[in-house]
Design a protein around this motif. Structure first.
Motif, PDB file in Angstrom:
ATOM      1  N   ASN A 113       0.820  -1.210   0.000  1.00 35.47           N
ATOM      2  CA  ASN A 113       0.000   0.000   0.000  1.00 35.47           C
ATOM      3  C   ASN A 113       0.860   1.268   0.000  1.00 35.47           C
ATOM      4  O   ASN A 113       0.519   2.256  -0.662  1.00 35.47           O
ATOM      5  CB  ASN A 113      -0.943   0.019   1.208  1.00 35.47           C
ATOM      6  CG  ASN A 113      -2.033  -1.031   1.086  1.00 35.47           C
ATOM      7  OD1 ASN A 113      -2.243  -1.578   0.003  1.00 35.47           O
ATOM      8  ND2 ASN A 113      -2.710  -1.331   2.172  1.00 35.47           N
ATOM      9  N   ARG A 114       1.951   1.223   0.743  1.00 40.21           N
ATOM     10  CA  ARG A 114       2.832   2.401   0.765  1.00 40.21           C
ATOM     11  C   ARG A 114       3.406   2.656  -0.631  1.00 40.21           C
ATOM     12  O   ARG A 114       3.426   3.792  -1.114  1.00 40.21           O
ATOM     13  CB  ARG A 114       3.992   2.189   1.743  1.00 40.21           C
ATOM     14  CG  ARG A 114       3.553   2.178   3.199  1.00 40.21           C
ATOM     15  CD  ARG A 114       4.757   2.240   4.128  1.00 40.21           C
ATOM     16  NE  ARG A 114       5.452   3.502   3.987  1.00 40.21           N
ATOM     17  CZ  ARG A 114       6.772   3.644   4.035  1.00 40.21           C
ATOM     18  NH1 ARG A 114       7.537   2.595   4.191  1.00 40.21           N
ATOM     19  NH2 ARG A 114       7.308   4.832   3.917  1.00 40.21           N
ATOM     20  N   ILE A 115       3.864   1.584  -1.275  1.00 34.15           N
ATOM     21  CA  ILE A 115       4.446   1.733  -2.613  1.00 34.15           C
ATOM     22  C   ILE A 115       3.406   2.299  -3.578  1.00 34.15           C
ATOM     23  O   ILE A 115       3.670   3.252  -4.323  1.00 34.15           O
ATOM     24  CB  ILE A 115       4.972   0.367  -3.130  1.00 34.15           C
ATOM     25  CG1 ILE A 115       6.101  -0.137  -2.223  1.00 34.15           C
ATOM     26  CG2 ILE A 115       5.438   0.477  -4.582  1.00 34.15           C
ATOM     27  CD1 ILE A 115       6.511  -1.590  -2.464  1.00 34.15           C
ATOM     28  N   ILE A 116       2.197   1.724  -3.532  1.00 37.69           N
ATOM     29  CA  ILE A 116       1.142   2.166  -4.448  1.00 37.69           C
ATOM     30  C   ILE A 116       0.827   3.644  -4.233  1.00 37.69           C
ATOM     31  O   ILE A 116       0.731   4.424  -5.191  1.00 37.69           O
ATOM     32  CB  ILE A 116      -0.132   1.313  -4.255  1.00 37.69           C
ATOM     33  CG1 ILE A 116       0.111  -0.097  -4.809  1.00 37.69           C
ATOM     34  CG2 ILE A 116      -1.337   1.956  -4.940  1.00 37.69           C
ATOM     35  CD1 ILE A 116      -1.017  -1.067  -4.523  1.00 37.69           C
ATOM     36  N   ALA A 233      12.306   6.445  -4.157  1.00 38.90           N
ATOM     37  CA  ALA A 233      13.254   6.047  -3.112  1.00 38.90           C
ATOM     38  C   ALA A 233      13.218   7.018  -1.932  1.00 38.90           C
ATOM     39  O   ALA A 233      13.231   6.605  -0.769  1.00 38.90           O
ATOM     40  CB  ALA A 233      14.662   5.967  -3.693  1.00 38.90           C
ATOM     41  N   LYS A 234      13.121   8.295  -2.233  1.00 39.06           N
ATOM     42  CA  LYS A 234      13.099   9.302  -1.164  1.00 39.06           C
ATOM     43  C   LYS A 234      11.801   9.224  -0.360  1.00 39.06           C
ATOM     44  O   LYS A 234      11.805   9.354   0.867  1.00 39.06           O
ATOM     45  CB  LYS A 234      13.283  10.704  -1.738  1.00 39.06           C
ATOM     46  CG  LYS A 234      14.733  10.999  -2.147  1.00 39.06           C
ATOM     47  CD  LYS A 234      14.850  12.378  -2.762  1.00 39.06           C
ATOM     48  CE  LYS A 234      16.261  12.658  -3.287  1.00 39.06           C
ATOM     49  NZ  LYS A 234      17.264  12.737  -2.215  1.00 39.06           N
ATOM     50  N   GLU A 235      10.680   9.003  -1.053  1.00 41.11           N
ATOM     51  CA  GLU A 235       9.391   8.889  -0.355  1.00 41.11           C
ATOM     52  C   GLU A 235       9.358   7.631   0.514  1.00 41.11           C
ATOM     53  O   GLU A 235       8.825   7.628   1.608  1.00 41.11           O
ATOM     54  CB  GLU A 235       8.231   8.828  -1.365  1.00 41.11           C
ATOM     55  CG  GLU A 235       7.987  10.105  -2.128  1.00 41.11           C
ATOM     56  CD  GLU A 235       7.432  11.210  -1.233  1.00 41.11           C
ATOM     57  OE1 GLU A 235       6.403  10.973  -0.578  1.00 41.11           O
ATOM     58  OE2 GLU A 235       8.033  12.297  -1.196  1.00 41.11           O
ATOM     59  N   MET A 236       9.941   6.570  -0.011  1.00 39.63           N
ATOM     60  CA  MET A 236       9.852   5.269   0.666  1.00 39.63           C
ATOM     61  C   MET A 236      10.882   5.160   1.790  1.00 39.63           C
ATOM     62  O   MET A 236      10.592   4.606   2.840  1.00 39.63           O
ATOM     63  CB  MET A 236      10.073   4.165  -0.382  1.00 39.63           C
ATOM     64  CG  MET A 236       9.773   2.754   0.093  1.00 39.63           C
ATOM     65  SD  MET A 236       8.007   2.436   0.231  1.00 39.63           S
ATOM     66  CE  MET A 236       8.041   0.751   0.855  1.00 39.63           C
ATOM     67  N   TYR A 237      12.067   5.658   1.541  1.00 42.24           N
ATOM     68  CA  TYR A 237      13.157   5.405   2.499  1.00 42.24           C
ATOM     69  C   TYR A 237      13.726   6.661   3.147  1.00 42.24           C
ATOM     70  O   TYR A 237      14.691   6.580   3.900  1.00 42.24           O
ATOM     71  CB  TYR A 237      14.262   4.601   1.811  1.00 42.24           C
ATOM     72  CG  TYR A 237      13.789   3.211   1.450  1.00 42.24           C
ATOM     73  CD1 TYR A 237      13.590   2.256   2.453  1.00 42.24           C
ATOM     74  CD2 TYR A 237      13.483   2.866   0.140  1.00 42.24           C
ATOM     75  CE1 TYR A 237      13.115   0.990   2.150  1.00 42.24           C
ATOM     76  CE2 TYR A 237      13.004   1.601  -0.171  1.00 42.24           C
ATOM     77  CZ  TYR A 237      12.829   0.671   0.836  1.00 42.24           C
ATOM     78  OH  TYR A 237      12.357  -0.571   0.546  1.00 42.24           O
ATOM     79  N   ASP A 260      19.832   0.272  -6.625  1.00 41.51           N
ATOM     80  CA  ASP A 260      20.134   0.138  -5.202  1.00 41.51           C
ATOM     81  C   ASP A 260      19.754   1.446  -4.521  1.00 41.51           C
ATOM     82  O   ASP A 260      19.818   2.510  -5.139  1.00 41.51           O
ATOM     83  CB  ASP A 260      21.642  -0.069  -4.983  1.00 41.51           C
ATOM     84  CG  ASP A 260      22.162  -1.325  -5.664  1.00 41.51           C
ATOM     85  OD1 ASP A 260      21.348  -2.224  -5.944  1.00 41.51           O
ATOM     86  OD2 ASP A 260      23.385  -1.393  -5.920  1.00 41.51           O
ATOM     87  N   VAL A 261      19.366   1.356  -3.260  1.00 38.58           N
ATOM     88  CA  VAL A 261      19.206   2.581  -2.466  1.00 38.58           C
ATOM     89  C   VAL A 261      20.266   2.570  -1.371  1.00 38.58           C
ATOM     90  O   VAL A 261      20.678   1.496  -0.912  1.00 38.58           O
ATOM     91  CB  VAL A 261      17.791   2.719  -1.839  1.00 38.58           C
ATOM     92  CG1 VAL A 261      16.743   2.830  -2.918  1.00 38.58           C
ATOM     93  CG2 VAL A 261      17.481   1.550  -0.909  1.00 38.58           C
ATOM     94  N   SER A 262      20.677   3.757  -0.959  1.00 37.90           N
ATOM     95  CA  SER A 262      21.666   3.826   0.122  1.00 37.90           C
ATOM     96  C   SER A 262      21.037   3.212   1.369  1.00 37.90           C
ATOM     97  O   SER A 262      19.851   3.392   1.628  1.00 37.90           O
ATOM     98  CB  SER A 262      22.061   5.284   0.363  1.00 37.90           C
ATOM     99  OG  SER A 262      20.897   6.080   0.558  1.00 37.90           O
TER     100      SER A 262
END
Ligand code: PHE
Length: 343
Positions: A113-116, A233-237, A260-262
């Motif tokens: 749900n977060r990704i969507i 990536a910024k929104e998720m992590y 990859d994400v940091s």
């Protein structure tokens, strides 16, 4: 005593009968209303009554029976009322309430749900498709040739007696389905379960979930892909997250990359999660191969697009520090109730 006096005597007995409990009530019922009740004997005297009194006798007997029935009913009601009153005396209004357990969402659902939601904010809409797929949508349309290792029986669950039908091995089949059904511009996010014939262990399972993204329009470039993934990536992590794209290969994208994400755990200092590399692999992506567009009836001379696909379990496991993927599918309440989320 003549019969009328007997009737009157019964009437008094009925009215004065002491009914204190359910036992008395049952005795009363048997005596006056049961199949061998005492009034029946009196009825039998009908034959000895002179004709001119028969009618009066009948009426008096019926009235007597009615008195008995009414006494029974009112006594029964009275007893039930008293029982209820008695029971309510035993309620302890100061006792603590029964605990109510809150339901919780599954960590896979929370992560999905977060990704969507992140992609919905920039105009992607959710597309869902079947898990039992045609070979064509899963492989052929996606430019995966007949003899590609991904088609090997080792990896794919084919349906019994059918070389055509299979359990989709990735959500990329939704790309093909959508392109076949929709005219560009297309901007979809496709979550769902996928299957691979793999040995089940702490790290891999024969079923897992992916989220696929597809964007097709005029003049879509690799820069658009990169920018979108950076936003994700910024929104998720977290705002300080960096991304890194490494060249890779997928049959349906060209060029292809892995992102990859940091490491969000150690902020790239080096930890178990990122295996001291500072980076965590999150997804595969690339520019939609012109051959795929062509297969699905979209003119590659006019349109271009990008696609990406990511596993959900891995991201959920990283986020919640879950060390065994099998926990995701065991439905153990002790595991599930730890996840509280509004997503
Ligand atoms: N389908 C690929 C996989 O399952 C991921 C992917 C999707 C890669 C879209 C590129 C583009 O690994």
């Amino acid at each position: 005593m003549d019969v009328f006096e007997k009737i009157e005597a019964f009437r008094q007995e009925i009215e004065n009968y002491s009914i204190q409990d359910n036992g008395n009530l049952e005795e009363f019922r048997i005596k006056f209303l049961g199949s061998k009740n005492i009034l029946k004997g009196l009825f039998a005297e009908m034959k000895n009554i002179p004709n001119d009194q028969k009618k009066q006798f009948g009426q008096s007997m019926n009235a007597l029976k009615k008195v008995a029935e009414e006494r029974f009913e009112s006594a029964q009601q009275q007893l039930t009322k008293e029982e209820r009153k008695e029971a309510s005396k035993n309620i302890d209004l100061t006792a603590p309430g029964e605990p109510r357990f809150m339901g919780s969402r599954h960590p896979i659902a929370i992560t999905q749900n977060r990704i969507i939601q992140i992609f919905e904010r920039i105009g992607f809409t959710v597309a869902e498709e079947r898990e039992i797929e045609d070979d064509w949508y899963n492989f052929t349309a996606m430019n995966t040739p007949e003899n590609h290792p991904a088609r090997d029986m080792q990896d794919t669950f084919y349906l019994k007696n059918s070389a055509e039908m299979l359990l989709r091995t990735h959500t990329s089949s939704v790309q093909a389905r959508t392109m076949m059904n929709t005219k560009p511009p297309i901007r979809i996010i496709a979550p769902g379960r996928v299957y691979r014939n793999e040995t089940i262990s702490a790290r891999s399972h024969c079923q897992f979930h992916q989220v696929e993204g597809l964007y097709i329009d005029k003049n879509v470039s690799f820069a658009d892909l990169k920018q979108t993934l950076m936003y994700f990536a910024k929104e998720m992590y977290g705002e300080s997250t960096k991304i890194r794209l490494r060249p890779s290969f997928f049959p349906f994208t060209e060029p292809s990359a892995e992102m990859d994400v940091s490491c969000f755990f150690c902020k790239s200092e080096g930890c178990n999660i990122c295996k001291y590399t500072g980076w965590v692999e999150i997804l595969g992506c690339g520019m939609v191969d012109p051959k795929v567009l062509e297969n699905c009836g979209i003119d590659p001379e006019v349109y271009s697009g990008y696609a990406f696909g990511m596993g959900i379990e891995r991201q959920a496991m990283l986020r919640y520090n879950i060390n065994d993927i099998r926990l995701m599918f065991n439905n153990d309440i002790r595991f599930l109730e730890q996840f509280k989320s509004t997503y």
